[in-house]
Design a protein around this motif. Structure first.
Motif, PDB file in Angstrom:
ATOM      1  N   ASN A  68       1.125  -1.049   0.078  1.00  0.00           N
ATOM      2  CA  ASN A  68      -0.063  -0.237  -0.133  1.00  0.00           C
ATOM      3  C   ASN A  68       1.149   1.591   0.015  1.00  0.00           C
ATOM      4  O   ASN A  68       1.137   1.897   1.391  1.00  0.00           O
ATOM      5  N   SER A  70       2.764   4.360   0.434  1.00  0.00           N
ATOM      6  CA  SER A  70       2.761   5.965   0.672  1.00  0.00           C
ATOM      7  C   SER A  70       3.214   6.868   0.055  1.00  0.00           C
ATOM      8  O   SER A  70       4.370   6.311  -0.329  1.00  0.00           O
ATOM      9  N   SER A  96       2.849  -2.454  -5.943  1.00  0.00           N
ATOM     10  CA  SER A  96       2.862  -2.135  -4.758  1.00  0.00           C
ATOM     11  C   SER A  96       3.919  -1.065  -4.819  1.00  0.00           C
ATOM     12  O   SER A  96       3.808   0.195  -5.044  1.00  0.00           O
ATOM     13  N   THR A 138      -2.022  -6.927  -8.746  1.00  0.00           N
ATOM     14  CA  THR A 138      -3.130  -5.591  -9.100  1.00  0.00           C
ATOM     15  C   THR A 138      -2.818  -5.761 -10.449  1.00  0.00           C
ATOM     16  O   THR A 138      -3.982  -4.966 -11.072  1.00  0.00           O
ATOM     17  N   SER A 149      -1.381   6.072  -0.988  1.00  0.00           N
ATOM     18  CA  SER A 149      -1.893   6.064   0.828  1.00  0.00           C
ATOM     19  C   SER A 149      -1.324   6.907   0.953  1.00  0.00           C
ATOM     20  O   SER A 149      -0.469   7.725   0.182  1.00  0.00           O
ATOM     21  N   GLN A 151      -0.861   7.837   4.515  1.00  0.00           N
ATOM     22  CA  GLN A 151      -0.480   7.825   6.176  1.00  0.00           C
ATOM     23  C   GLN A 151      -0.852   8.700   7.179  1.00  0.00           C
ATOM     24  O   GLN A 151      -1.910   8.576   7.681  1.00  0.00           O
ATOM     25  N   LYS A 156      -6.818   6.440   0.785  1.00  0.00           N
ATOM     26  CA  LYS A 156      -6.281   5.912  -0.326  1.00  0.00           C
ATOM     27  C   LYS A 156      -7.006   5.817  -1.323  1.00  0.00           C
ATOM     28  O   LYS A 156      -8.694   5.408  -1.585  1.00  0.00           O
ATOM     29  N   HIS A 265     -10.551  -0.305  -0.801  1.00  0.00           N
ATOM     30  CA  HIS A 265      -8.753   0.687  -0.152  1.00  0.00           C
ATOM     31  C   HIS A 265      -9.232   1.177   0.700  1.00  0.00           C
ATOM     32  O   HIS A 265      -8.529   1.588   1.807  1.00  0.00           O
ATOM     33  N   THR A 268      -8.434  -1.136   3.737  1.00  0.00           N
ATOM     34  CA  THR A 268      -6.977  -0.650   3.563  1.00  0.00           C
ATOM     35  C   THR A 268      -6.293   0.212   4.486  1.00  0.00           C
ATOM     36  O   THR A 268      -5.968  -0.003   5.069  1.00  0.00           O
ATOM     37  N   ALA A 269      -6.958   1.846   3.745  1.00  0.00           N
ATOM     38  CA  ALA A 269      -6.967   2.746   3.999  1.00  0.00           C
ATOM     39  C   ALA A 269      -6.666   3.138   5.926  1.00  0.00           C
ATOM     40  O   ALA A 269      -6.075   3.419   6.926  1.00  0.00           O
ATOM     41  N   THR A 274      -4.536  -6.040   3.495  1.00  0.00           N
ATOM     42  CA  THR A 274      -3.725  -6.637   2.715  1.00  0.00           C
ATOM     43  C   THR A 274      -5.099  -6.296   1.242  1.00  0.00           C
ATOM     44  O   THR A 274      -6.378  -6.544   1.550  1.00  0.00           O
ATOM     45  N   HIS A 275      -5.102  -5.774   0.167  1.00  0.00           N
ATOM     46  CA  HIS A 275      -5.825  -5.118  -0.711  1.00  0.00           C
ATOM     47  C   HIS A 275      -6.666  -6.465  -1.223  1.00  0.00           C
ATOM     48  O   HIS A 275      -7.881  -6.522  -0.739  1.00  0.00           O
TER      49      HIS A 275
END
Length: 380
Positions: A68, A70, A96, A138, A149, A151, A156, A265, A268-269, A274-275
């Motif tokens: 993910n 950032s 990622s 992906t 993302s 943080q 996200k 999403h 995850t955010a 994990t996606h």
């Protein structure tokens, strides 16, 4: 079929030993920045193959693009790339690393903060990039999308840049992956297909059959991967299947959904899940809540993928939903939010975020905050 434009310029270089082709694939004389994740490529020999292939070239390394990716990490990479004068980027890793590198490629040619590009949703220009794929999930190695993302604010979002110039896919790079990562990759692949397939019936026989072919393949190879993760033929099917699931090929002229992904999403955010794990949970709620809207495709999917052809329509749909849930269970993934300790507070926040941004997802553009809440409640 709807009108569409299909253009995918990424060159796929597939097979064992193909990392050695890097010197030919990257134009001579270019200053290169190579981006990596957490260091597994040092242990499995991929790093050594890359270094050998680029011997004598001018390059600098950036490590630490996290799962993910950032914007905070991307900012650091952009600073290094500018200091080096990087003219070509090489992402060595999974989705990622590739997603993060796509934002680096855009940020190197942008004067402001790279988060502006994410919020805009589109990069105006980018530095060219290639990839060495080490984790299939992906499809970022052969599409123009990226998900980043932030943080600081637990956000996200997706944005679109340019396609990789090339992507090297060597199935042997998957041999050392933890089973959890492969399970999430298979889940991601499966739901990518459902987001483009499980929409409006009768749009395209060709798109349906291509999508169904990928779904069948994922179902067939999953248990074989657990039996022998070093089976080159099986890992080849997995690697290519994940790429074909999201390289625009199976969505030509048909409606798309993506509500499950957008809700995922947010999970995850907010929680760092994990996606692929979020998708294994949310897709079940999406199909239950939008059952009537997706009735035709659910019946088709049940018959063609799971062999469910007998009984009333309601019975067939019930069995289809159960078969789908069991598939994700067979991967060792959760199918309910409660299994991950996620409850009402998160549901309320995702509903608030959807409403605040005014988004409406799904093939009918009817998944707003209230619908997202119903879907998440159906996942409890």
């Amino acid at each position: 079929m709807n009108n569409f434009v299909y253009h995918n310029p990424t060159k796929l270089v597939f097979g064992k030993g193909q990392i050695a082709q890097l010197a030919k694939l990257i134009p001579a004389g270019k200053k290169i920045m190579i981006t990596f994740g957490g260091g597994s490529v040092r242990r499995n020999g991929i790093y050594d193959q890359v270094v050998k292939a680029l011997e004598g070239r001018d390059w600098v390394e950036f490590w630490g693009i996290e799962p993910n990716p950032s914007v905070e990490t991307v900012r650091e990479a952009i600073a290094l790339g500018r200091e080096h004068g990087s003219e070509f980027l090489l992402a060595v890793g999974g989705g990622s690393v590739i997603d993060g590198t796509k934002l680096i490629a855009a940020g190197l040619l942008y004067d402001g903060d790279p988060w502006d590009i994410v919020l805009k949703g589109q990069a105006d220009k980018t530095v060219p990039l290639g990839t060495v794929l080490t984790m299939s999930a992906t499809g970022s190695e052969m599409n123009s999308g990226s998900v980043i993302s932030r943080q600081e604010t637990k956000e996200k979002y997706a944005f679109y840049g340019d396609y990789p110039v090339f992507s090297i896919l060597d199935p042997e790079t998957l041999y050392s992956l933890p089973q959890r990562q492969i399970a999430c990759g298979l889940s991601d692949t499966f739901v990518h297909v459902l987001e483009q397939y499980m929409t409006t019936p009768g749009q395209s026989r060709l798109m349906d059959r291509w999508a169904e072919g990928i779904l069948h393949t994922v179902i067939e190879i999953a248990p074989k991967i657990w039996e022998n993760q070093h089976d080159y033929a099986v890992m080849s099917e997995y690697m290519l299947g994940a790429t074909l699931a999201l390289n625009d090929m199976i969505r030509m002229g048909v409606t798309q959904d993506w509500a499950t992904h957008m809700i995922g999403h947010e999970l995850t955010a907010l929680h760092g899940l994990t996606h692929g794990a979020t998708l294994a949970i949310v897709i079940n709620g999406t199909l239950r809540v939008l059952r009537e809207q997706k009735r035709g495709k659910l019946l088709q999917y049940g018959e063609r993928i799971w062999g469910i052809a007998d009984g009333s329509e309601e019975e067939r749909i019930d069995r289809t939903l159960e078969a789908t849930k069991k598939f994700f269970r067979s991967l060792g993934l959760s199918t309910r939010l409660s299994e991950e300790g996620i409850g009402e507070t998160t549901i309320a926040e995702i509903e608030r975020r959807f409403n605040a941004s005014g988004v409406k997802y799904g093939e009918a553009q009817n998944v707003d905050g209230a619908a997202a809440r119903r879907i998440l409640e159906a996942c409890m």
